[in-house]
Scaffold this motif. Structure first.
Motif, PDB file in Angstrom:
ATOM      1  N   VAL A   3       7.069  44.380  37.867  1.00 24.34           N
ATOM      2  CA  VAL A   3       8.450  43.892  37.958  1.00 24.34           C
ATOM      3  C   VAL A   3       9.405  44.960  37.410  1.00 24.34           C
ATOM      4  N   ALA A  39      12.184  33.398  43.478  1.00 19.54           N
ATOM      5  CA  ALA A  39      13.283  34.228  43.977  1.00 19.54           C
ATOM      6  C   ALA A  39      13.675  33.844  45.398  1.00 19.54           C
ATOM      7  N   LEU A  62      10.518  42.017  44.889  1.00 20.30           N
ATOM      8  CA  LEU A  62       9.451  41.031  44.713  1.00 20.30           C
ATOM      9  C   LEU A  62       8.670  40.802  46.003  1.00 20.30           C
ATOM     10  N   ASP A  87      15.668  33.806  40.950  1.00 25.80           N
ATOM     11  CA  ASP A  87      15.058  35.072  40.548  1.00 25.80           C
ATOM     12  C   ASP A  87      15.196  35.221  39.030  1.00 25.80           C
ATOM     13  N   THR A  92      13.549  37.619  37.268  1.00 21.41           N
ATOM     14  CA  THR A  92      13.052  38.931  36.845  1.00 21.41           C
ATOM     15  C   THR A  92      14.125  39.792  36.168  1.00 21.41           C
ATOM     16  N   LEU A 129       6.656  34.241  41.029  1.00 20.50           N
ATOM     17  CA  LEU A 129       7.929  34.955  40.888  1.00 20.50           C
ATOM     18  C   LEU A 129       8.607  35.143  42.242  1.00 20.50           C
ATOM     19  N   ALA A 130       7.815  35.478  43.263  1.00 24.44           N
ATOM     20  CA  ALA A 130       8.375  35.670  44.604  1.00 24.44           C
ATOM     21  C   ALA A 130       8.888  34.347  45.171  1.00 24.44           C
TER      22      ALA A 130
END
Length: 280
Positions: free
Chosen positions: A54, A29, A60, A34, A36, A25-26
Motif C-alpha cells: 500500500v 475502495a 489498489l 478507501d 489507505t 482493501l480493494a
C-alpha cells in the motif's frame, strides 16, 4: 499522537492473509471507502507485506490483480523440511501451557525458531523482495513489527530505523519453525506475530483505528480495550465464512491466493458503507 489521526492496522495470516487483506482493501475502495490514506500504516507478518505494498503507491486495483491473477502472482516457496502449520500451532500451545509470562513465551518460540531446519535465509528474502513492488521505505508513516529471537522484545521498524524495507518485512514474516529468522545488524528476528497477531496497541493514541485481521486472536479484546481507554474508536474486520472456506486449513498454501482475494474483495464491498461512515 493523541486524540486525532487515523490508523490502519493489518494483521498476520500467511499468503492467504496477504490476498484477503488486499481484497478487503480493494473492495472497500471500490465502494467509496478507501482507507489507505491513513495517517499511519501498522503491519504485522502478512500485514507488513500489504502495508508495504500500500505504501508503494501502486493503485489498489493493481495490487489486487497481483494477488488474484495467477499470471501476476509472485513465486512463493513451499516450506520443505520445516514444521507444518499444525505442528507450529501445537508447539505454540505447548509453550504457552509451560509459561505464563508472555515474554518467556516469545523467547521460547524464538529459541525454537533459531534451532529449526528451514530453507536458506537468502532464498526466503528473495521471495519477500518479489512481493514488494517498491523496495524503498515510503515517505509516509509505515511501521513493521518483528520480535528479537533471543530476547523476545518487540521491534518496530520504520523509515528512520536504517533497515532496508525488504529486511524489515522479511523479519516480520519469519514464521517460527517454518521460515528462517532474519538477520539484521547481527540480531536474529522472527515474525511480529510472535508478540501479537495484530499488535493493535501500537495504535494507542489514534482517534480512529481500523484493524483488518486475517486470523482470530484471543488477545484482541484486551488490545481493543487499550486503544479505547486512550480515547480511540476501533472497528475490526475479520474473515467471513466464505473467506475462511477459501483459505482452508493452511494459510501458507500459495494456491489459496486467487479464491481468498476474491472473497476479500466481496467482503470489503459489503463492509464499505459502515467503514466509510466510521472513517469519515
Amino acid at each position: 499522537m493523541s486524540g486525532n489521526g487515523r490508523a490502519l492496522v493489518l494483521g498476520g495470516g500467511g499468503v492467504a492473509g496477504i490476498s484477503w487483506l488486499t481484497g478487503v482493501l480493494a473492495g472497500l475502495a471500490a465502494e467509496g471507502a478507501d482507507v489507505t490514506g491513513a495517517d499511519v500504516l501498522i503491519g504485522t507478518s502478512a500485514g507488513s507485506a500489504v502495508a508495504a505494498q500500500v505504501g508503494s503507491g501502486l493503485p489498489l486495483g493493481e495490487l489486487f490483480e497481483r494477488q488474484a491473477d495467477p499470471a501476476l502472482q509472485n513465486r512463493e516457496l513451499v516450506p520443505s523440511g520445516s514444521a507444518t502449520v499444525a505442528e507450529l500451532a501445537e508447539t505454540w500451545m505447548r509453550v504457552a501451557e509451560e509459561n505464563d509470562d508472555p515474554a518467556a513465551i516469545r523467547r521460547a518460540m524464538g529459541a525454537r525458531a533459531l534451532a529449526a531446519d528451514t530453507v536458506d535465509e537468502a532464498a526466503r528474502r528473495a521471495v519477500i523482495e518479489a512481493r514488494l513492488p517498491v523496495r524503498e521505505w515510503p515517505s509516509r508513516d509505515l511501521r513493521v513489527t518483528a520480535v528479537n529471537a533471543l530476547t523476545g522484545d518487540l521491534r518496530v521498524f520504520d523509515r528512520d530505523s536504517g533497515v532496508p524495507l525488504v529486511d524489515a518485512v522479511a523479519a516480520s514474516c519469519a514464521v517460527p519453525l517454518i521460515w528462517p529468522p532474519v538477520t539484521i545488524g547481527g540480531v536474529r528476528y522472527v515474525d511480529g506475530g510472535v508478540a501479537s497477531l495484530n499488535n493493535l496497541t501500537l495504535a494507542v493514541g489514534y482517534e480512529r483505528v481500523l484493524l483488518i485481521a486475517p486470523m482470530d486472536d484471543p488477545s484482541l479484546p484486551r488490545e481493543v480495550a487499550a486503544v479505547e481507554e486512550a480515547g480511540g474508536r476501533v472497528e475490526v474486520i475479520g474473515p467471513d465464512e466464505a473467506a475462511r472456506r477459501a483459505a482452508g486449513a493452511d494459510p501458507l498454501d500459495p494456491s489459496t491466493r486467487t479464491p481468498v482475494a476474491h472473497a476479500g474483495l466481496a467482503q470489503g464491498k459489503a463492509a464499505a458503507a459502515g467503514i466509510a461512515s466510521f472513517w469519515a
